[in-house]
Design a protein around this motif. Structure first.
Motif, short mmCIF file in Angstrom:
data_model
loop_
_atom_site.label_atom_id
_atom_site.label_comp_id
_atom_site.label_asym_id
_atom_site.label_seq_id
_atom_site.Cartn_x
_atom_site.Cartn_y
_atom_site.Cartn_z
N TYR A 558 37.52 46.24 95.27
CA TYR A 558 36.33 46.67 96.12
C TYR A 558 36.60 47.29 97.00
O TYR A 558 37.81 47.60 97.75
CB TYR A 558 35.97 45.68 96.65
CG TYR A 558 34.30 45.42 97.25
CD1 TYR A 558 33.62 45.22 96.25
CD2 TYR A 558 34.23 45.58 98.59
CE1 TYR A 558 32.08 45.18 96.76
CE2 TYR A 558 32.95 45.61 99.20
CZ TYR A 558 31.87 45.51 98.24
OH TYR A 558 30.71 45.38 98.72
N THR A 564 40.37 49.79 100.65
CA THR A 564 40.21 48.94 99.33
C THR A 564 40.90 47.81 99.38
O THR A 564 41.84 47.56 99.91
CB THR A 564 41.25 49.86 98.31
OG1 THR A 564 42.65 50.08 98.86
CG2 THR A 564 40.80 51.29 98.11
N SER A 591 34.62 50.89 91.94
CA SER A 591 34.65 50.61 93.28
C SER A 591 34.91 52.18 93.94
O SER A 591 34.35 52.49 95.11
CB SER A 591 35.63 49.70 93.80
OG SER A 591 37.01 50.13 93.45
N ASP A 599 29.38 47.70 92.54
CA ASP A 599 30.21 47.79 93.59
C ASP A 599 31.68 47.18 93.48
O ASP A 599 32.63 47.33 94.42
CB ASP A 599 29.64 47.61 94.91
CG ASP A 599 29.25 46.37 95.20
OD1 ASP A 599 28.84 45.45 94.08
OD2 ASP A 599 28.54 46.13 96.09
N HIS A 600 31.86 46.34 92.23
CA HIS A 600 33.00 45.79 91.89
C HIS A 600 33.60 46.07 90.97
O HIS A 600 33.15 46.74 90.00
CB HIS A 600 32.47 44.25 91.82
CG HIS A 600 32.06 43.45 92.91
ND1 HIS A 600 32.79 42.50 93.56
CD2 HIS A 600 30.99 43.43 93.46
CE1 HIS A 600 32.21 42.06 94.65
NE2 HIS A 600 31.01 42.57 94.71
#
Length: 609
Positions: A558, A564, A591, A599-600
């Motif tokens: 993520y 990060t 990501s 978003d993962h």
């Protein structure tokens, strides 16, 4: 993590409370005894003039914001004092679109000094010193804008923030700024000033809100793909800064992590509700691609079981991302044998009408996977009770098991529903679930407004594997790293700790029944591999977070505010860890990219049960 879009939309709809500004064009000198901008800014985060009226504050307009709920312009005194703690810039809040002023105008402003907290005081954010209810007089036009302060690796201190005043609830607001010692103090000392970064690497991809993150410290915890790794609570990565633009949204660069903004990016330094200190650019450097590509994991061997976790971000039948998710599962993840999906919504998504079934959502994804050349997955899940599991209102998100019936079988044991707790029993001398699929202690208050773990019993090549799909409490409500409270409190982790305790205890029940049982607990843990949440899951060696088998620079799933970091994890029981015959892969397909479908990043574990 919290839904950024929902919070942001709420923020943008808040009505401005200050009255509209008036602008008078008049050629006349400013009063010699006027209050200067650096007097207003002072040497702490709170202006000594807060709440007071000031008159004829002189400065040159350096930027004008015509959008959002915070319209206005920045002014800067070209004649700086000799105190590095006092900023020479300040924002003038006009409420409506500023009229009658242009960049380069020398103006005087009269109004009331205010400390505005983006997101409100409950957000924990620092405040922005503003002049509100302004009357503006244009003295002259076409003046040179004060030279931008260069923000670079040498100017930003290595330490992030001072410890707050314990007597004031650990607030840093009243502390005298030390810009040569702390990064947050350095940025605060430049609040409202014209600043510049140059040749900066992107560490947070462009998002739908025309924002991105760069670093002015290219060597700070860098990884091979261009990101900046968040590896501990003491590693906040001081070189990160958010970039927005005063220009057209269409012209904002579509950047990925690892790209570079070549040349200068220049504009006033603001403080944003969703990220803190933000360079609001009048001019943005030229985007140069870093060339990162989406990763592909290895295909599992015949004797290997591949188990994956993938947060598909509020997937419902109305979304247009099914084909893209399917392609990622088939091509990038190489069709794992078992996939734990998080954030599967019910059949009508955010429509809040009592619907809880998600069979249409799941079937649409299964069909898309088959169309992409993957296996025809089977699936198991348990519908939640309406409105009890958090997430987007009406969405009823839950975890779902996909599994390839040609490679693995599911052991069905009747009785599982939203409110019945799964237990562990002994069958033929080995551990077995009382119900499968089942949920761990769903009535426990640890799961209030949060997803209950889904447990399933699988068989691969004659060997039983217990899989626990998790989606722990989000970080919503936590203060940001740039908070006015230091150290930053993490209120949301209290519930995650309770949840981790229950999952750990359930795994212990399995292992107490069968010492060598293969157990995989995976999902969106919403916490870091070094967090206390992970440590509780690992208590007494019941589980171990397998992402720690990777080098530290590769541990992330993520990207948040240019860091990060790990949120998604796969934890394994001792029988899997001790064998050392496993491979872990954080497959970076989302990501780091501006066109992400979630978003993962998904995680994959391959091992021989």
């Amino acid at each position: 993590m919290p839904s950024k879009s929902s919070a942001r939309l709420a923020a943008l709809t808040v009505a401005a409370v200050c009255s509209a500004a008036s602008t008078v064009v008049l050629i006349s000198p400013a009063h010699a005894d006027s209050v200067r901008i650096h007097d207003i800014q002072g040497t702490t985060r709170i202006s000594p003039y807060a709440g007071q009226k000031v008159a004829d504050v002189s400065g040159i307009v350096t930027g004008i914001r015509t959008y959002g709920s915070s319209k206005g312009f920045w002014i800067q005194d070209p004649n700086a004092d000799d105190n590095p703690a006092t900023s020479e810039g300040v924002f003038v809040f006009t409420s409506s679109t500023p009229k009658g002023v242009a960049v380069g105008d020398l103006v005087t402003v009269s109004g009331t000094v205010s400390e505005y907290v983006p997101g409100g005081t409950s957000s924990g954010n620092q405040s922005i010193t503003e002049i509100t209810k302004p009357t503006t007089t244009v003295v002259s036009s076409g003046n040179a804008v004060p030279a931008a302060v260069v923000v670079d690796a040498k100017s930003v201190p290595a330490a992030y923030a001072p410890a707050g005043d314990a007597a004031a609830g650990n607030s840093i607001n009243g502390l005298t700024l030390e810009p040569s010692k702390y990064a947050l103090d350095y940025y605060e000392s430049l609040e409202g000033e014209n600043v510049q970064v140059a040749d900066t690497r992107v560490v947070g991809a462009s998002d739908p809100y025309t924002e991105l993150w760069v670093t002015v410290k290219p060597r700070e915890n860098a990884n091979r793909r261009g990101g900046t790794v968040y590896g501990s609570y003491d590693s906040q990565n001081t070189g990160r800064i958010q970039i927005q633009s005063l220009g057209s949204t269409a012209a904002f660069p579509k950047a990925n992590v690892g790209d570079v903004l070549e040349g200068a990016t220049t504009g006033p330094l603001d403080y944003n509700q969703f990220g803190g200190y933000t360079l609001v650019a009048n001019s943005i450097g030229t985007l140069k691609s870093g060339g990162i590509e989406r990763e592909t994991t290895q295909k599992q061997k015949r004797g290997e079981l591949a188990v994956a976790t993938y947060n598909v971000e509020n997937l419902d039948p109305s979304d247009d991302t099914f084909a893209a998710h399917a392609a990622a599962i088939v091509n990038n993840l190489q069709s794992p044998d078992i996939v734990s999906l998080e954030e599967i919504q019910d059949n009508n998504g955010a429509t809040n009408d009592g619907t809880v079934a998600a069979d249409q959502t799941v079937q649409k994804l299964i069909d898309a996977i088959a169309a992409a050349g993957g296996p025809t997955y089977d699936w198991r899940s348990i519908d939640p009770t309406n409105g009890t599991d958090g997430g987007e209102p009406g969405g009823n998100i839950r975890q779902v098991f996909l599994f390839n019936p040609e490679r693995v079988s599911f052991t069905d044991r009747a009785g599982g529903d939203a409110t019945t707790a799964v237990g562990v029993t002994r069958e033929h001398g080995k551990a077995a679930l009382t119900i499968s699929p089942g949920r761990i202690d769903p009535a426990n208050e640890a799961w209030t407004s949060s997803r209950k773990p889904l447990v399933g019993e699988f068989v691969f090549r004659g060997r039983t594997v217990f899989v626990i799909a998790n989606h722990f409490n989000s970080k919503g409500g936590d203060y940001g790293l740039t908070s006015a409270t230091q150290p930053v409190p993490r209120s949301s982790e209290v519930q995650r700790h309770q949840q981790a305790t229950l999952v750990n205890a359930f795994v212990k029940d399995i292992l107490d029944t069968q010492k060598n049982a293969d157990v995989v607990a995976l999902g969106d843990i919403n916490d870091f591999e070094f967090s206390d949440t992970a440590k509780i899951l690992e208590t007494d060696g019941a589980l171990w977070s397998a992402i720690k088998s990777l080098p530290k620079s590769e541990r992330y799933s993520y990207v948040y505010q240019g860091n990060t970091q790990v949120l998604d994890q796969i934890l394994v029981s001792p029988s899997i860890r001790r064998g050392c015959d496993f491979e872990y892969d954080s497959v970076h397909v989302n990501s780091e990219f501006n066109d992400q479908i979630s978003d993962h990043d998904p995680q994959v574990l391959r091992f021989k049960p």
